[in-house]
Design a protein around this motif. Structure first.
Motif, mmCIF file in Angstrom:
data_model
loop_
_atom_site.group_PDB
_atom_site.id
_atom_site.type_symbol
_atom_site.label_atom_id
_atom_site.label_comp_id
_atom_site.label_asym_id
_atom_site.label_seq_id
_atom_site.Cartn_x
_atom_site.Cartn_y
_atom_site.Cartn_z
ATOM 1 N N GLY A 70 0.903 -1.382 -0.100
ATOM 2 C CA GLY A 70 -0.038 -0.010 -0.158
ATOM 3 C C GLY A 70 0.978 0.789 -0.063
ATOM 4 N N THR A 129 -11.362 2.496 5.441
ATOM 5 C CA THR A 129 -10.953 2.676 3.796
ATOM 6 C C THR A 129 -9.877 2.019 3.356
ATOM 7 N N TYR A 130 -8.860 2.019 4.465
ATOM 8 C CA TYR A 130 -7.558 1.382 4.240
ATOM 9 C C TYR A 130 -7.296 0.384 3.639
ATOM 10 N N GLN A 133 -9.214 -0.644 0.596
ATOM 11 C CA GLN A 133 -7.767 -0.858 -0.599
ATOM 12 C C GLN A 133 -6.803 -2.061 -0.474
ATOM 13 N N TYR A 136 -9.141 -5.011 -2.816
ATOM 14 C CA TYR A 136 -8.285 -4.741 -3.964
ATOM 15 C C TYR A 136 -7.312 -4.999 -4.622
ATOM 16 N N SER A 137 -5.978 -5.056 -3.517
ATOM 17 C CA SER A 137 -4.859 -4.732 -3.910
ATOM 18 C C SER A 137 -4.604 -6.782 -4.158
ATOM 19 N N MET A 156 -3.250 5.461 -8.287
ATOM 20 C CA MET A 156 -3.300 6.002 -7.131
ATOM 21 C C MET A 156 -2.121 6.423 -6.778
ATOM 22 N N TYR A 220 -9.779 -0.839 -9.907
ATOM 23 C CA TYR A 220 -9.704 0.821 -10.007
ATOM 24 C C TYR A 220 -10.901 1.079 -9.846
ATOM 25 N N PRO A 223 -12.377 1.082 -3.901
ATOM 26 C CA PRO A 223 -11.969 1.598 -2.685
ATOM 27 C C PRO A 223 -11.837 2.851 -2.528
ATOM 28 N N GLU A 224 -11.612 3.992 -3.332
ATOM 29 C CA GLU A 224 -11.222 5.425 -3.930
ATOM 30 C C GLU A 224 -13.148 5.525 -3.943
ATOM 31 N N TYR A 227 -13.256 5.446 -0.489
ATOM 32 C CA TYR A 227 -13.050 6.186 0.709
ATOM 33 C C TYR A 227 -13.124 7.872 0.694
#
Length: 360
Positions: A70, A129-130, A133, A136-137, A156, A220, A223-224, A227
Motif C-alpha cells: 500500500g 478505507t485502507y 484498499q 482490492y490489492s 493510485m 480501480y 476503494p476510491e 474513501y
C-alpha cells in the motif's frame, strides 16, 4: 497551522478534535527513504502527510522477498496500527517520494483518543478505507494481469501526488508489482507506445488518464469511492481527455433567489453537487465551516449590502478555488484578489462551467 495543510484526515476532523491535537503536532520535512514505521519496533510517531508518497512494504522472514502492499499520501495517516492499539507491525513504511507533513507522538495520540471518542472514530474510519484498499490489492494481484495492476498503481500514485509528472523509478514500480524490473520496463514501453504515459529516467508522466483507467478496469475505483464517501474527493476531477462538472462539490454563494436557482439547476443538470445557496456572508461562513470538502465556489461580491471578501479570505485559507460574480464593477475587488476570475451577472451557463473548470 495543520488546518491550512493538505492532509485530509486533519482537515476533515471536527474543529475541536483538530485543535486538541495542534499543541502536540510537529511540522516535519520528509526526504526520500525516510523511515516512518520501523518493522517489529515500537512505533514512536504517526505522520499526517501533506505531500509526498509513503510506501508500506511487506517482507518475507528472510528479507529476500518484498512487495509494496500500500501507499499513503495526503489522504491518510502512517502508523495506523497504533490507532488499533498495536505498538508495532512487521511492515516497513518509508518515503518513496519526498514530502512533508505533521508528526504526532503515539503517546499524544493515545491520550487524545482516550479523551475524545469522536476523534478515535474518525481515525478508525480511515483504517477501514485502507483495509478496503488492501483487499482490492489482493484481488488485483491474484486475478488481474500485470498491465492492469500497473495501471492501477499508477492511478493510485497519481491520485496522491497530484501531478502528471511523477518521480517514480522502474525499481519502485517493480517493488509495487512484485515483478522483475525488466518486466516493468517492457510494460511501460507498451503504455508509452500507446501514448498513455511518457517514461524517462526516474519519472513517469501521465498523458491520458482516461485510457489508463480503462486499462485498470475493475481493479480501480471501488476503494476510491469508499474513501470519498467518508473523507471527500481523492481522484482528480477529470481525465485530461475532457473535464466535466460531474461530481464536483460546488459552493454557491448568491443572494438573488432567481439567479441562485438558475445556477443551481444548471450545475445539478451537469452532475455537480451544489452546496447552498448561501445568501449572506455569515450563512456562507457557517456552511464553509460545516462542509469539509469543496471543489470550487461561486461568490457574489455584494451579499445583502455586505461585501463578501471575508468569505473570500476564508475560502483562500481553506484552499478552495473560487470565482467572483457580480452586477457591480470589477474595481470594487481589492488588489489582493486581483488574480480571482471575475464575471458579470447574469453569467451564461457555458461561461460558468468554463470558469469553474479553469480554477478547480
Amino acid at each position: 497551522m495543520p488546518s491550512d495543510g493538505r492532509n485530509r484526515i486533519l482537515s476533515t476532523m471536527a474543529a475541536d478534535h483538530r485543535e486538541a491535537l495542534v499543541p502536540a503536532l510537529e511540522r516535519v520535512e520528509l526526504p526520500n527513504w525516510t523511515t516512518l514505521v520501523e518493522p517489529d519496533v515500537d512505533t514512536r510517531y504517526v505522520h499526517f502527510l501533506d505531500d509526498g508518497l509513503a510506501s508500506v512494504v511487506a517482507s518475507s522472514s528472510s528479507g529476500e522477498q518484498q512487495i509494496e502492499v500500500g501507499h499513503i499520501g495526503f489522504e491518510g495517516i502512517t502508523g495506523f496500527h497504533v490507532v488499533l492499539g498495536m505498538a508495532r507491525t512487521p511492515t516497513h513504511t518509508f518515503m518513496q517520494v519526498a514530502g512533508s507533513g505533521w508528526r504526532l507522538s503515539t503517546e499524544d495520540l493515545y491520550r487524545a483518543m482516550s479523551a475524545n471518542e469522536g476523534l478515535r472514530l474518525h481515525l478508525l474510519r480511515y483504517v477501514q478505507t485502507y483495509q478496503i484498499q488492501l483487499s482490492y490489492s489482493a484481488l488485483a494481484n491474484g486475478r488481474y494481469t500485470i498491465p492492469q495492476r500497473l495501471a492501477r498503481w499508477l492511478l493510485m500514485a497519481h491520485d496522491r501526488l497530484g501531478t502528471d509528472a511523477m518521480p517514480l523509478t522502474h525499481e519502485f514500480l517493480a517493488l509495487m508489482l512484485g515483478v522483475r524490473r525488466s518486466g516493468v520496463t517492457n510494460e511501460l514501453h507498451v503504455l508509452e507506445g500507446e501514448h498513455i504515459i511518457r517514461a524517462s529516467r526516474g519519472r513517469i508522466e501521465i498523458r491520458d488518464r482516461a485510457r489508463l483507467e480503462r486499462l485498470a478496469g475493475e481493479t480501480y475505483g471501488v476503494p476510491e469511492a469508499a474513501y470519498e464517501a467518508v473523507f471527500g474527493r481523492i481522484r482528480p476531477l477529470s481525465a485530461r481527455a475532457g473535464a466535466k462538472l460531474r461530481d464536483m462539490r460546488i459552493f454557491l454563494v448568491e443572494d438573488d433567489f432567481h439567479l441562485a436557482t438558475q445556477m443551481q439547476r444548471y450545475l445539478a443538470s451537469q452532475g455537480a453537487v451544489v452546496v447552498g445557496p448561501a445568501p449572506s456572508v455569515q450563512s456562507a461562513l457557517r456552511t464553509l465551516i460545516a462542509t469539509p470538502q469543496l471543489d470550487a465556489a461561486i461568490v457574489d461580491v455584494n451579499l445583502r449590502g455586505e461585501m463578501s471578501f471575508p468569505l473570500a479570505e476564508a475560502l483562500r485559507k481553506r484552499g478552495v478555488p473560487f470565482i467572483f460574480v457580480s452586477g457591480y464593477q470589477k474595481d470594487l475587488i481589492p488588489a489582493h484578489f486581483a488574480d480571482v476570475s471575475f464575471h458579470d451577472k447574469p453569467i451564461e451557463p457555458s461561461e460558468l462551467a468554463a470558469a469553474l473548470l479553469a480554477v478547480a
